[in-house]
Design an enzyme around this catalytic site. Sequence first.
Site, PDB file in Angstrom:
ATOM      1  N   LYS A  16      12.913 -47.175 -17.675  1.00 57.38           N
ATOM      2  CA  LYS A  16      12.097 -46.801 -16.513  1.00 57.38           C
ATOM      3  C   LYS A  16      10.673 -47.355 -16.617  1.00 57.38           C
ATOM      4  O   LYS A  16      10.172 -47.974 -15.671  1.00 57.38           O
ATOM      5  CB  LYS A  16      12.042 -45.275 -16.401  1.00 57.38           C
ATOM      6  CG  LYS A  16      10.950 -44.767 -15.479  1.00 57.38           C
ATOM      7  CD  LYS A  16      10.655 -43.298 -15.728  1.00 57.38           C
ATOM      8  CE  LYS A  16       9.384 -42.844 -15.078  1.00 57.38           C
ATOM      9  NZ  LYS A  16       8.240 -42.676 -15.969  1.00 57.38           N
ATOM     10  N   ASN A  17      10.029 -47.135 -17.756  1.00 50.23           N
ATOM     11  CA  ASN A  17       8.616 -47.516 -17.827  1.00 50.23           C
ATOM     12  C   ASN A  17       8.404 -49.020 -17.936  1.00 50.23           C
ATOM     13  O   ASN A  17       7.285 -49.498 -17.747  1.00 50.23           O
ATOM     14  CB  ASN A  17       7.904 -46.739 -18.939  1.00 50.23           C
ATOM     15  CG  ASN A  17       7.685 -45.285 -18.526  1.00 50.23           C
ATOM     16  OD1 ASN A  17       7.789 -44.957 -17.337  1.00 50.23           O
ATOM     17  ND2 ASN A  17       7.422 -44.414 -19.479  1.00 50.23           N
ATOM     18  N   CYS A  19      -1.934 -35.092 -12.142  1.00 55.95           N
ATOM     19  CA  CYS A  19      -1.114 -34.956 -13.336  1.00 55.95           C
ATOM     20  C   CYS A  19      -0.309 -33.673 -13.256  1.00 55.95           C
ATOM     21  O   CYS A  19      -0.806 -32.658 -12.813  1.00 55.95           O
ATOM     22  CB  CYS A  19      -2.032 -34.905 -14.538  1.00 55.95           C
ATOM     23  SG  CYS A  19      -1.110 -34.652 -16.012  1.00 55.95           S
ATOM     24  N   ARG A  59      -5.502 -37.554 -16.370  1.00 55.35           N
ATOM     25  CA  ARG A  59      -4.919 -38.867 -16.669  1.00 55.35           C
ATOM     26  C   ARG A  59      -5.851 -39.935 -16.105  1.00 55.35           C
ATOM     27  O   ARG A  59      -5.630 -40.452 -15.021  1.00 55.35           O
ATOM     28  CB  ARG A  59      -3.498 -38.951 -16.087  1.00 55.35           C
ATOM     29  CG  ARG A  59      -2.528 -38.021 -16.795  1.00 55.35           C
ATOM     30  CD  ARG A  59      -1.118 -38.159 -16.299  1.00 55.35           C
ATOM     31  NE  ARG A  59      -0.511 -39.425 -16.663  1.00 55.35           N
ATOM     32  CZ  ARG A  59       0.734 -39.751 -16.373  1.00 55.35           C
ATOM     33  NH1 ARG A  59       1.508 -38.891 -15.727  1.00 55.35           N
ATOM     34  NH2 ARG A  59       1.226 -40.919 -16.731  1.00 55.35           N
ATOM     35  N   ASP A 114       6.695 -39.102 -24.931  1.00 50.15           N
ATOM     36  CA  ASP A 114       7.700 -38.846 -23.892  1.00 50.15           C
ATOM     37  C   ASP A 114       8.980 -38.218 -24.459  1.00 50.15           C
ATOM     38  O   ASP A 114       9.915 -37.922 -23.714  1.00 50.15           O
ATOM     39  CB  ASP A 114       8.024 -40.138 -23.127  1.00 50.15           C
ATOM     40  CG  ASP A 114       6.836 -40.605 -22.295  1.00 50.15           C
ATOM     41  OD1 ASP A 114       5.902 -39.807 -22.084  1.00 50.15           O
ATOM     42  OD2 ASP A 114       6.842 -41.771 -21.860  1.00 50.15           O
ATOM     43  N   ARG A 134      13.745 -38.787 -11.243  1.00 48.04           N
ATOM     44  CA  ARG A 134      12.778 -39.896 -11.199  1.00 48.04           C
ATOM     45  C   ARG A 134      13.046 -40.873 -12.333  1.00 48.04           C
ATOM     46  O   ARG A 134      12.683 -42.039 -12.244  1.00 48.04           O
ATOM     47  CB  ARG A 134      11.355 -39.367 -11.415  1.00 48.04           C
ATOM     48  CG  ARG A 134      10.857 -38.441 -10.372  1.00 48.04           C
ATOM     49  CD  ARG A 134       9.483 -37.984 -10.768  1.00 48.04           C
ATOM     50  NE  ARG A 134       8.612 -39.135 -10.635  1.00 48.04           N
ATOM     51  CZ  ARG A 134       7.515 -39.159  -9.889  1.00 48.04           C
ATOM     52  NH1 ARG A 134       7.159 -38.086  -9.241  1.00 48.04           N
ATOM     53  NH2 ARG A 134       6.789 -40.229  -9.802  1.00 48.04           N
TER      54      ARG A 134
HETATM   55  C1  EPZ Z   1       2.519 -44.301 -19.802  1.00 44.44           C
HETATM   56  O1  EPZ Z   1       1.513 -43.593 -19.082  1.00 44.44           O
HETATM   57  C2  EPZ Z   1       3.829 -43.696 -19.384  1.00 44.44           C
HETATM   58  N1  EPZ Z   1       3.995 -43.822 -17.930  1.00 44.44           N
HETATM   59  C3  EPZ Z   1       3.908 -42.231 -19.790  1.00 44.44           C
HETATM   60  O2  EPZ Z   1       5.231 -41.810 -19.562  1.00 44.44           O
HETATM   61  C4  EPZ Z   1       3.618 -42.096 -21.288  1.00 44.44           C
HETATM   62  O3  EPZ Z   1       3.520 -40.723 -21.618  1.00 44.44           O
HETATM   63  C5  EPZ Z   1       2.331 -42.801 -21.670  1.00 44.44           C
HETATM   64  O4  EPZ Z   1       2.351 -44.173 -21.207  1.00 44.44           O
HETATM   65  C6  EPZ Z   1       2.075 -42.825 -23.169  1.00 44.44           C
HETATM   66  O5  EPZ Z   1       3.145 -43.462 -23.824  1.00 44.44           O
HETATM   67  C7  EPZ Z   1       4.396 -44.966 -17.406  1.00 44.44           C
HETATM   68  O6  EPZ Z   1       4.666 -45.946 -18.105  1.00 44.44           O
HETATM   69  C8  EPZ Z   1       4.538 -45.018 -15.936  1.00 44.44           C
HETATM   70  P1  EPZ Z   1      -1.637 -44.237 -21.352  1.00 44.44           P
HETATM   71  P2  EPZ Z   1       0.050 -44.158 -19.048  1.00 44.44           P
HETATM   72  O7  EPZ Z   1      -2.572 -45.004 -20.505  1.00 44.44           O
HETATM   73  O8  EPZ Z   1       0.092 -45.629 -19.142  1.00 44.44           O
HETATM   74  C9  EPZ Z   1      -5.793 -41.987 -22.203  1.00 44.44           C
HETATM   75  C10 EPZ Z   1       6.957 -40.510 -18.714  1.00 44.44           C
HETATM   76  O9  EPZ Z   1       7.295 -39.348 -18.948  1.00 44.44           O
HETATM   77  N2  EPZ Z   1      -6.337 -42.948 -21.209  1.00 44.44           N
HETATM   78  O10 EPZ Z   1      -0.971 -44.921 -22.488  1.00 44.44           O
HETATM   79  O11 EPZ Z   1      -0.624 -43.558 -17.879  1.00 44.44           O
HETATM   80  C11 EPZ Z   1      -4.863 -40.971 -21.545  1.00 44.44           C
HETATM   81  O12 EPZ Z   1      -5.580 -39.880 -21.036  1.00 44.44           O
HETATM   82  C12 EPZ Z   1       5.500 -40.844 -18.525  1.00 44.44           C
HETATM   83  O13 EPZ Z   1       7.756 -41.443 -18.595  1.00 44.44           O
HETATM   84  C13 EPZ Z   1      -7.691 -42.999 -21.000  1.00 44.44           C
HETATM   85  O14 EPZ Z   1      -8.471 -42.259 -21.592  1.00 44.44           O
HETATM   86  O15 EPZ Z   1      -0.534 -43.567 -20.406  1.00 44.44           O
HETATM   87  C14 EPZ Z   1      -3.973 -40.624 -22.703  1.00 44.44           C
HETATM   88  O16 EPZ Z   1      -4.587 -39.652 -23.491  1.00 44.44           O
HETATM   89  C15 EPZ Z   1       4.623 -39.643 -18.517  1.00 44.44           C
HETATM   90  N3  EPZ Z   1      -8.178 -43.903 -20.084  1.00 44.44           N
HETATM   91  C16 EPZ Z   1      -3.869 -41.912 -23.514  1.00 44.44           C
HETATM   92  O17 EPZ Z   1      -4.964 -42.705 -23.093  1.00 44.44           O
HETATM   93  C17 EPZ Z   1      -7.346 -44.751 -19.416  1.00 44.44           C
HETATM   94  O18 EPZ Z   1      -7.839 -45.556 -18.611  1.00 44.44           O
HETATM   95  C18 EPZ Z   1      -2.597 -42.722 -23.299  1.00 44.44           C
HETATM   96  O19 EPZ Z   1      -2.372 -42.948 -21.896  1.00 44.44           O
HETATM   97  C19 EPZ Z   1      -5.986 -44.700 -19.637  1.00 44.44           C
HETATM   98  C20 EPZ Z   1      -5.485 -43.786 -20.541  1.00 44.44           C
END
Ligand code: EPZ
Length: 431
Positions: free
Chosen positions: A22-23, A117, A123, A308, A400
Site C-alpha cells: 500500500k505505502n 490524524c 502529523r 505500522d 483502506r
Molecule cells: C508513512 O507516513 C506511512 N504512510 C505511515 O503509515 C507510517 O506510519 C510512517 O510513514 C512511518 O513509517 C504512508 O506511507 C502513506 P513520516 P509519513 O513522515 O510519511 C515526523 C499506515 O498505517 N515528521 O515517516 O507521514 C512525524 O511526526 C500509515 O500505513 C515531522 O516531524 O510518516 C513522525 O513522528 C500510518 N515532519 C515521524 O516524522 C515532517 O515533515 C515519521 O513520519 C514529516 C514527519
Amino acid sequence: MTKYIIRGGKPLFGEVEISGAKNAAVAIIPAALLVDGVCRIENIPQISDVTLCLKILEQLGANIRTINRHAVEIDCTHIHSTRTNYDLSRKIRASYYLIGSLLGRFGEAEVAMPGGCNFGGVRPIDQHVKGFTTLGAKVMVEGGFIHAFSENRRLKGANIYLDVVSVGATMNIMMAAVMAEGNTVIENAAKEPHIVDLANFLNSMGANIRGAGTDTIKIRGVDHLTGGTYAIIPDQIEAGTYMAAVAAAGGQVLVKNIIPKHMDCITAKLVEMGVSVEEHEDTLLVRRTDPLQKTNIKTLPYPGFPTDMQPQITTVLSLAQGTSLVTEGVWNSRYRYVDELKRMGASIQVDDKTAVVEGVDHLTGAPIQAYDLRAGAAMVIAALAARGESEITGVQYIERGYEDIVEKLRSIGADIRAVEEPDETLESGVG
Ligand code: EPZ
C-alpha cells in the site's frame, strides 16, 4: 456501513498470498504524474486508498486503463490541471505526494491539506516543505490548499538535510527533484522498502537516483521521464499482520509472495516470542503451537521494528506469558486502540509512548471499534484469538489498506464475515 463478525479461538491453517505494498502504491501512482507516456503498474493492491489515488489522477486529466484487478496503465501526457480535487485529496494522507510530483513536472501544485490524524498526535509536513523550498519553490497555504510553485518552473537541485527521518518527506523530495536542474542530495533519508521501490520505479522510467535504501540519496536531474512497466513490491505490513494473526490465534500458515529480508525486523520479534518462522525463497512458514513469551519492542524507522506493526504486535503480546514493554519511537502517540483491547480483557497500561503489557490467559469477544487502519488490523487479530464472538465496526479503515482481508482470512480457516449495517457517520481516516 460494513462490520465484521468474528468468532474467535480457532487456529489458522493454510496459505495466504500477500498483495502489493500500500505505502509504495500510494506514492508510485502519484509519481506517474512525472512521466510523459504510459506507465504500466503491476501488483497494485485492490484497496480503497489506491482507488482514491487513481481517481485524483483521473481528475487531473490522466488517462487510466484498468488491465486487470492488479494492473493499470496510467498515461499522464495530457494533464490539464495542477489543482487537485479538494474533497478527494483531503481524504487521503498520501495526497501529499501530489505536491512533489506536480511540482516536479509542472513547477506548480495545489493540493488540499492532507486529512487530520486519527491515531493521535500531530502529523506535520514541515520537512516536505523544507525540501521543496530548498529546491527553489515557494510554498503557502491558501483556502485549505497547499500551493507550491516555482517561478522558473524547473526546480534547482540542492543539498537537503532532513531534521527527522521521514518516509513521506524523503519520497516527496525525490519526486520533486527527479527533473530538477542539477544534482540533489537528501541526507538523513528514510530507508523503508517503499523508498527503494519508488526510486526503482522512477529509475525504470529514466530517472537517475542512487543510494535509495541508505541514508544518503543522490539524484541527478533528468529532462524527462518516459513510460515503462513496473511491479510494486509485496506489502511488508500486510505480511506482518498475517504473521501476527497466526502468532495470536495459533496454527500454521504459509505466507506467500513476500521479500524475506523486508520481514526480518518482524520475524526476529516473533521468534523471540516463541513463534517458529521458516524462510524459503519468497515465502515464510509461520507456526505457533507453544505459549507465547514476553518481549520488549521499540518502533523505529526501517530497518527497526515498524510502527505500522505496533498495534498488531501489542495485541499478540497481550496474550504472552509475562510483562512486555512496547515503546512507540516514531509517532507521538499511537495507542488509541488499547481501550478496545481492554474491553476484551487485555491488561495494558499506557504511559506516554510506552505500553506496559501484562499478558493474560485469553481475550474474550466483544463489540469493538477500528479507529484507524493498523488499529483495525489489531482488532481483527484480537478477535481471531479471542474466545467467543466479536463485532468490529469502523472496518472502512481496514479496507483502506488490506486487500480482501475477509476472504484471505476465511481461506486460512477464520470464522469471519462482513455484514452490512444501516449507515452511521464516522470521521474519515488517513493512511
Ligand atoms: C508513512 O507516513 C506511512 N504512510 C505511515 O503509515 C507510517 O506510519 C510512517 O510513514 C512511518 O513509517 C504512508 O506511507 C502513506 P513520516 P509519513 O513522515 O510519511 C515526523 C499506515 O498505517 N515528521 O515517516 O507521514 C512525524 O511526526 C500509515 O500505513 C515531522 O516531524 O510518516 C513522525 O513522528 C500510518 N515532519 C515521524 O516524522 C515532517 O515533515 C515519521 O513520519 C514529516 C514527519
